[in-house]
Design a protein around this motif. Structure first.
Motif, PDB file in Angstrom:
ATOM      1  N   GLY A  29      17.649  -8.561  10.450  1.00  0.00           N
ATOM      2  CA  GLY A  29      16.596  -8.575   9.451  1.00  0.00           C
ATOM      3  C   GLY A  29      15.708  -7.367   9.675  1.00  0.00           C
ATOM      4  N   PRO A  30      14.777  -7.106   8.756  1.00  0.00           N
ATOM      5  CA  PRO A  30      13.899  -5.953   8.951  1.00  0.00           C
ATOM      6  C   PRO A  30      12.935  -6.179  10.111  1.00  0.00           C
ATOM      7  N   LEU A  31      12.540  -5.088  10.764  1.00  0.00           N
ATOM      8  CA  LEU A  31      11.445  -5.131  11.725  1.00  0.00           C
ATOM      9  C   LEU A  31      10.180  -5.254  10.885  1.00  0.00           C
ATOM     10  N   THR A  32       9.386  -6.282  11.104  1.00  0.00           N
ATOM     11  CA  THR A  32       8.161  -6.510  10.339  1.00  0.00           C
ATOM     12  C   THR A  32       7.028  -6.783  11.312  1.00  0.00           C
ATOM     13  N   VAL A  33       5.987  -5.945  11.255  1.00  0.00           N
ATOM     14  CA  VAL A  33       4.842  -6.077  12.155  1.00  0.00           C
ATOM     15  C   VAL A  33       3.555  -5.772  11.393  1.00  0.00           C
ATOM     16  N   PRO A  34       2.419  -6.322  11.860  1.00  0.00           N
ATOM     17  CA  PRO A  34       1.138  -5.962  11.246  1.00  0.00           C
ATOM     18  C   PRO A  34       0.749  -4.545  11.656  1.00  0.00           C
ATOM     19  N   ILE A  35       0.072  -3.835  10.746  1.00  0.00           N
ATOM     20  CA  ILE A  35      -0.298  -2.453  11.047  1.00  0.00           C
ATOM     21  C   ILE A  35      -1.511  -2.028  10.222  1.00  0.00           C
ATOM     22  N   TRP A  36      -2.308  -1.131  10.793  1.00  0.00           N
ATOM     23  CA  TRP A  36      -3.367  -0.461  10.049  1.00  0.00           C
ATOM     24  C   TRP A  36      -2.737   0.692   9.274  1.00  0.00           C
ATOM     25  N   TYR A  37      -3.311   1.009   8.130  1.00  0.00           N
ATOM     26  CA  TYR A  37      -2.828   2.123   7.317  1.00  0.00           C
ATOM     27  C   TYR A  37      -4.004   2.748   6.599  1.00  0.00           C
ATOM     28  N   GLN A  38      -3.790   3.903   6.002  1.00  0.00           N
ATOM     29  CA  GLN A  38      -4.806   4.576   5.190  1.00  0.00           C
ATOM     30  C   GLN A  38      -4.189   4.945   3.853  1.00  0.00           C
ATOM     31  N   TYR A  39      -4.983   4.837   2.798  1.00  0.00           N
ATOM     32  CA  TYR A  39      -4.501   5.178   1.454  1.00  0.00           C
ATOM     33  C   TYR A  39      -5.681   5.495   0.554  1.00  0.00           C
ATOM     34  N   ARG A  40      -5.493   6.504  -0.269  1.00  0.00           N
ATOM     35  CA  ARG A  40      -6.433   6.827  -1.348  1.00  0.00           C
ATOM     36  C   ARG A  40      -5.626   6.844  -2.633  1.00  0.00           C
TER      37      ARG A  40
END
Length: 143
Positions: A29-40
C-alpha cells in the motif's frame, strides 16, 4: 459538493496537517504519514524531509505524491492534491523558519528550530498540482 478551484486553493493554503501518500512499490500500500507543508494559491506545494528518509526513497522511485487535508468543523471539508515532484532543493534556514512559523505559536518557533537542528540535513520537495479532489459535506449534525 465539490469546491471551486479558488476554494480548494484557499483551503489548502491554510495550515492543516496533511496526510502525505506516496507509492511504496509493488505489492505494498502507499506510505502515508502526517506532514507539515506550505502552499500559496496558484503556486507549488512544498514540504521538508530528510534526503535519505523513507519518504524520499519512495519519492525518487514514484516521482509523484498526494497530500490530503481536512477539517471537521464548522463543516466537514477536504482537499486532496496530487502531482509530480517538480524539483528538490536544499532547505534554507528561511524556509525552515517559514514552515515552523506556519504551524507553531510564535513563542515556540525558536525553540523548535534549535531542537530541529538535530534532525540532520533536510531538503525541500515541490509538488506541481495536477489532480484535485474536494468536497464540503456541510454540517453533519444537520443530517
Amino acid at each position: 459538493m465539490p469546491l471551486t478551484l479558488q476554494e480548494r486553493q484557499e483551503f489548502l493554503a491554510q495550515p492543516h496537517i496533511a496526510a502525505f501518500s506516496v507509492s511504496a512499490g509493488a505489492g505494498r500500500g502507499p506510505l502515508t504519514v502526517p506532514i507539515w507543508y506550505q502552499y500559496r494559491p496558484g503556486a507549488e506545494v512544498w514540504l521538508l524531509t530528510g534526503p535519505e528518509s523513507q519518504k524520499m526513497r519512495h519519492l525518487r522511485e514514484a516521482g509523484r505524491f498526494t497530500l490530503m487535508v481536512q477539517h471537521l468543523e464548522p463543516t466537514v471539508r477536504y482537499v486532496s492534491v496530487e502531482g509530480p515532484v517538480s524539483r528538490i532543493t536544499p532547505m534554507t534556514e528561511e524556509m525552515h523558519h517559514e514552515m515552523a512559523a506556519r504551524y507553531l505559536p510564535a513563542e515556540s518557533v525558536d525553540g523548535y528550530l534549535k531542537a530541529a537542528a538535530s534532525f540532520g540535513e533536510q531538503v525541500v520537495v515541490y509538488l506541481r498540482p495536477e489532480h484535485w479532489l474536494s468536497a464540503d459535506l456541510g454540517d453533519l449534525s444537520e443530517y
